[in-house]
Design a protein around this motif. Structure first.
Motif, PDB file in Angstrom:
ATOM      1  N   GLY A 366       0.868  -0.918  -0.084  1.00 37.18           N
ATOM      2  CA  GLY A 366      -0.175   0.079  -0.171  1.00 37.18           C
ATOM      3  C   GLY A 366       0.809   1.356   0.314  1.00 37.18           C
ATOM      4  N   LYS A 367       0.003   2.757   0.327  1.00 34.74           N
ATOM      5  CA  LYS A 367       1.029   3.584   0.362  1.00 34.74           C
ATOM      6  C   LYS A 367       0.764   4.548   1.096  1.00 34.74           C
ATOM      7  N   VAL A 368       1.715   5.830   1.373  1.00 34.70           N
ATOM      8  CA  VAL A 368       1.032   6.222   2.882  1.00 34.70           C
ATOM      9  C   VAL A 368       2.119   7.498   2.292  1.00 34.70           C
ATOM     10  N   THR A 369       1.045   8.489   2.775  1.00 34.74           N
ATOM     11  CA  THR A 369       1.251  10.011   1.506  1.00 34.74           C
ATOM     12  C   THR A 369       1.791  11.363   2.302  1.00 34.74           C
ATOM     13  N   ARG A 370       2.743  11.873   2.950  1.00 35.14           N
ATOM     14  CA  ARG A 370       2.082  12.607   4.016  1.00 35.14           C
ATOM     15  C   ARG A 370       2.572  13.874   3.443  1.00 35.14           C
ATOM     16  N   ALA A 371       1.920  15.093   3.605  1.00 38.39           N
ATOM     17  CA  ALA A 371       2.422  16.874   3.797  1.00 38.39           C
ATOM     18  C   ALA A 371       4.222  17.103   4.003  1.00 38.39           C
ATOM     19  N   ASP A 372       4.412  17.929   2.643  1.00 34.26           N
ATOM     20  CA  ASP A 372       5.901  18.183   3.196  1.00 34.26           C
ATOM     21  C   ASP A 372       5.812  18.977   4.678  1.00 34.26           C
ATOM     22  N   LYS A 373       7.146  18.406   4.779  1.00 25.82           N
ATOM     23  CA  LYS A 373       7.935  19.561   6.130  1.00 25.82           C
ATOM     24  C   LYS A 373       6.522  19.198   7.125  1.00 25.82           C
ATOM     25  N   LEU A 374       5.789  18.189   7.282  1.00 24.90           N
ATOM     26  CA  LEU A 374       4.328  17.243   8.010  1.00 24.90           C
ATOM     27  C   LEU A 374       5.971  17.189   9.697  1.00 24.90           C
ATOM     28  N   SER A 375       5.111  17.726  10.228  1.00 28.31           N
ATOM     29  CA  SER A 375       5.863  17.981  12.010  1.00 28.31           C
ATOM     30  C   SER A 375       5.118  16.846  13.122  1.00 28.31           C
ATOM     31  N   ILE A 376       4.905  15.525  13.419  1.00 24.90           N
ATOM     32  CA  ILE A 376       4.181  14.823  14.153  1.00 24.90           C
ATOM     33  C   ILE A 376       5.258  15.073  15.798  1.00 24.90           C
ATOM     34  N   ALA A 377       4.568  14.996  17.122  1.00 20.79           N
ATOM     35  CA  ALA A 377       4.951  15.234  18.044  1.00 20.79           C
ATOM     36  C   ALA A 377       3.985  14.159  18.528  1.00 20.79           C
ATOM     37  N   TYR A 378       4.832  12.674  19.415  1.00 19.54           N
ATOM     38  CA  TYR A 378       4.566  11.421  19.919  1.00 19.54           C
ATOM     39  C   TYR A 378       4.294  11.238  21.058  1.00 19.54           C
ATOM     40  N   PHE A 379       3.193  10.729  21.854  1.00 19.84           N
ATOM     41  CA  PHE A 379       3.531  11.014  24.177  1.00 19.84           C
ATOM     42  C   PHE A 379       2.575   9.676  23.632  1.00 19.84           C
ATOM     43  N   ALA A 380       3.389   9.062  24.474  1.00 19.67           N
ATOM     44  CA  ALA A 380       3.088   7.477  25.329  1.00 19.67           C
ATOM     45  C   ALA A 380       3.529   7.729  26.860  1.00 19.67           C
ATOM     46  N   GLN A 381       2.632   7.178  27.121  1.00 20.03           N
ATOM     47  CA  GLN A 381       2.922   6.911  29.211  1.00 20.03           C
ATOM     48  C   GLN A 381       4.390   5.865  28.958  1.00 20.03           C
ATOM     49  N   HIS A 382       4.770   5.100  28.256  1.00 18.89           N
ATOM     50  CA  HIS A 382       6.028   3.997  28.389  1.00 18.89           C
ATOM     51  C   HIS A 382       7.312   5.280  28.220  1.00 18.89           C
ATOM     52  N   GLN A 383       7.219   6.569  27.495  1.00 19.10           N
ATOM     53  CA  GLN A 383       8.589   7.312  27.797  1.00 19.10           C
ATOM     54  C   GLN A 383       8.609   8.049  29.458  1.00 19.10           C
ATOM     55  N   LEU A 384       7.656   7.730  30.161  1.00 18.31           N
ATOM     56  CA  LEU A 384       8.041   8.901  31.249  1.00 18.31           C
ATOM     57  C   LEU A 384       9.308   7.823  31.515  1.00 18.31           C
ATOM     58  N   ASP A 385       9.061   7.306  31.755  1.00 14.76           N
ATOM     59  CA  ASP A 385      10.573   6.356  32.284  1.00 14.76           C
ATOM     60  C   ASP A 385      11.359   6.444  31.162  1.00 14.76           C
ATOM     61  N   GLU A 386      11.708   7.474  30.070  1.00 14.37           N
ATOM     62  CA  GLU A 386      12.829   7.579  29.547  1.00 14.37           C
ATOM     63  C   GLU A 386      13.355   8.970  30.021  1.00 14.37           C
ATOM     64  N   LEU A 387      12.652   9.616  30.667  1.00 13.58           N
ATOM     65  CA  LEU A 387      12.938  11.108  31.416  1.00 13.58           C
ATOM     66  C   LEU A 387      14.266  11.080  32.119  1.00 13.58           C
ATOM     67  N   ASN A 388      15.360  11.903  31.827  1.00 13.07           N
ATOM     68  CA  ASN A 388      16.784  11.697  32.521  1.00 13.07           C
ATOM     69  C   ASN A 388      16.362  12.024  33.998  1.00 13.07           C
ATOM     70  N   GLU A 389      16.548  11.324  34.539  1.00 11.83           N
ATOM     71  CA  GLU A 389      15.632  11.466  36.392  1.00 11.83           C
ATOM     72  C   GLU A 389      17.232  12.342  36.987  1.00 11.83           C
TER      73      GLU A 389
END
Length: 619
Positions: A366-389
């Protein structure tokens, strides 16, 4: 009745609860609410007897069983259904004793008690709870060790609910659930026949599942009758009355003080002035309810609005193994101002879909088309553990701003909710809600065109969830949400997509219709059993034979166990004086035998079904 009398609780030198008293009648369903860190979980520890109060007492009726979610997720080779069944300690002990009992009178007593506690229907009740929390019939027979920590915490929740304690204490139970599991739990708690106290920041759970709200604020416990919306109305009215009372008292205090100031030096008025002084001393200040302002959440706007669609997916398949894609036939479109919520049980592919949209997974076809210069922010709960404590909020922001002046860095840290000293607090010392705020600020730092939020509310209190909803609605870009928080979805989403049956489809109904669909599905038998008459049964694959062999062995063991119980009941019923000496016990034994016979028939049916499938798989 649960009685809290003049209770004061201090933890690490901090007074959490100050001389509070209340009574909770049996059968009440209570929602315990309050800002994060006010002491709700600590109150549970005192109720369970794990922590001593500084002053006062908590008393419960004698022989009340208290149940709460275990801190450790169950693990090991036992099947899920076995773990849940063992949560009923009395049933488990009686069944164990029944296997070795030889005295006919003791056998009769055991079987009578098993009838009293409805022990023979326990497997079906346990299976219904596990099904409601998202486990298929096949999953229920798998070992606990095969599941992730989040799924095993669901098993712990199922075991707690199955034990049906007299006092059920649940601390944020929806944190481990998807929306579908949350909807089922709301319904289950609404019909819980005993006393339950649930700590939750989920408005819909508090609205539909409880009949009282216990509010903890500034060290005081206040019990309100009614649902959460009723609590908000009552509290607003109380705030208004208190504000008026404070104003009246301030006016009276000013009048008395003016009299004292005017006449204290006059001998003829000295007695009256002294009387006013005493009145002032007796005039205890009224503490008005002070609403703590919640810090707002905001997302920077993208620099440029892109031409729609910003993402178009055409007949794509995606997953982790090309031979077995998680999702197929995916065709969808996302525009600039879309607010889309993804529905569907955990494990159906929601995370796979958002990874595809975020560009973290490439499609197999299949095909995925994205607009030029598309910026995406991604937040997930597991990323809390990736913060520098060891790094502060300031440090995390500084890393994104390069050589920017300190004033600008601190201004940006303040903009995401960390101003003043808070900006210098290490991430390891932040609460879960504060970490979530920090991560949201970092993920959206550069003004994305689209934000993907995967369970963003888990550590946020009710007011902060409201602030998040406002931020989403004010954001000019697109937002994709995966959340078990129905309030957030209803407040923000204008499109619903269901991720199920290995694809993604648009859902035209609202969440009330979806709730009815989920409950009707999970309260019925497993979907495969319902659909079997309408479909031609598929021949089991050879690689399923190991699972089928296990099902056959378990069914054979159940047949042997129930057959032995029936034999012992028959021995007890054969006593020559049983019907004349104790006709009630004889009747209960007869009922127990009928129940056991039904259980034997079910086990034989399961054995026959598994054996047939095994023979077909063997070819």
């Amino acid at each position: 009745m649960l009685a809290i009398t003049d209770l004061s609780i201090r933890l690490a030198g901090r007074l959490l609860i100050d001389q509070s008293s209340l009574q909770i009648t049996p059968g009440s369903r209570v929602g315990l609410v309050g800002r994060n860190g006010t002491g709700k979980s600590t109150l549970f520890k005192v109720i369970r007897g794990e922590l001593a109060a500084e002053h006062g007492s908590v008393t419960l009726p004698p022989r009340w069983r208290i149940g709460s979610l275990a801190q450790e997720a169950p693990n090991g080779p036992e099947s899920l259904i076995s773990v849940v069944l063992k949560a009923d300690l009395e049933r488990d002990a009686l069944l164990s004793e029944a296997e070795h009992a030889t005295d006919p009178h003791r056998i009769a007593e055991i079987q009578t008690r098993l009838v009293d506690i409805d022990a023979h229907s326990a497997p079906s009740r346990a299976a219904a709870i596990l099904s409601g929390l998202g486990f298929s019939a096949a999953d229920q027979l798998r070992p606990c060790a095969e599941f992730s920590g989040g799924w095993r915490m669901r098993v712990a929740l199922a075991a707690t609910l199955f034990a049906a304690p007299d006092l059920l204490l649940l601390d944020e139970p929806t944190n481990y659930l998807d929306l579908e599991g949350t909807l089922w739990l709301e319904d289950h708690l609404a019909h819980y026949p005993r006393t339950v106290i649930v700590i939750s920041h989920d408005r819909d759970l508090l609205e539909s599942s409880v009949d009282q709200i216990l509010h903890l604020e500034r060290g005081k416990l206040t019990l309100y009758k009614g649902s959460y919306s009723s609590f908000e109305e009552q509290r607003a009215a109380r705030e208004l009355l208190d504000a008026k009372a404070v104003k009246r008292q301030e006016t009276e205090r000013a009048r008395l003080q003016a009299f004292v100031d005017r006449f204290k030096a006059k001998a003829s008025k000295a007695r009256q002035a002294q009387s006013r002084v005493k009145m002032l001393e007796r005039l205890k200040p009224i503490t008005a309810l002070v609403t703590e302002d919640v810090r707002e959440i905001s997302f920077p706007a993208p620099e440029k609005i892109l031409s729609p669609p910003i993402i178009a997916v055409d007949n794509a398949s995606v997953g982790y193994d090309p031979a077995s894609p998680v999702l197929g036939r995916v065709t969808l479109r996302i525009d600039n101002d879309d607010r889309i919520a993804l529905l569907g049980a955990n494990g159906n592919g929601k995370s796979t879909l958002v990874k595809l949209l975020a560009g973290r997974l490439a499609p197999f076809s299949g095909k995925v088309t994205r607009a030029d210069k598309l910026s995406i922010a991604y937040f997930a709960q597991h990323q809390l553990d990736e913060l520098n404590e060891d790094a502060s909020a300031y440090d995390h922001v500084r890393k994104l701003m390069g050589d920017a002046p300190e004033a600008k860095v601190r201004a940006r840290a303040g903009a995401i909710g960390f101003s003043g000293k808070a900006a210098d607090t290490k991430a390891g010392k932040l609460s879960g809600g504060e970490k979530a705020r920090l991560l949201l600020g970092l993920a959206t730092f550069f003004g994305p065109n689209m934000i993907i939020l995967d369970e963003p509310t888990n550590h946020l209190d009710i007011d902060s969830r409201g602030a998040l909803a406002e931020a989403i609605n004010e954001f000019p870009g697109a937002v994709i949400m995966v959340s078990h928080d129905r309030y957030l979805i209803e407040a923000c989403a204008d499109r619903l997509w269901i991720v199920a049956d290995r694809t993604v489809t648009n859902y035209d109904g609202d969440l009330d219709e979806y709730r009815r669909l989920v409950l009707s599905t999970r309260n019925a038998e497993a979907p495969r059993e319902r659909s079997a008459p309408a479909e031609k049964p598929q021949r089991p694959r050879a690689d399923n034979r190991g699972s089928l062999r296990k099902r056959i062995a378990e069914a054979e063991a159940e047949i042997a166990r129930v057959s032995e119980i029936i034999a012992k009941i028959d021995t007890a019923l054969a006593l020559p004086d049983i019907f004349t000496r104790d006709p009630k016990q004889a009747a209960q034994l007869s009922k127990a035998r009928a129940n056991a016979a039904d259980a034997l028939a079910r086990a034989e049916e399961q054995w026959l079904e598994a054996s047939t499938q095994f023979d077909e798989a063997a070819g």
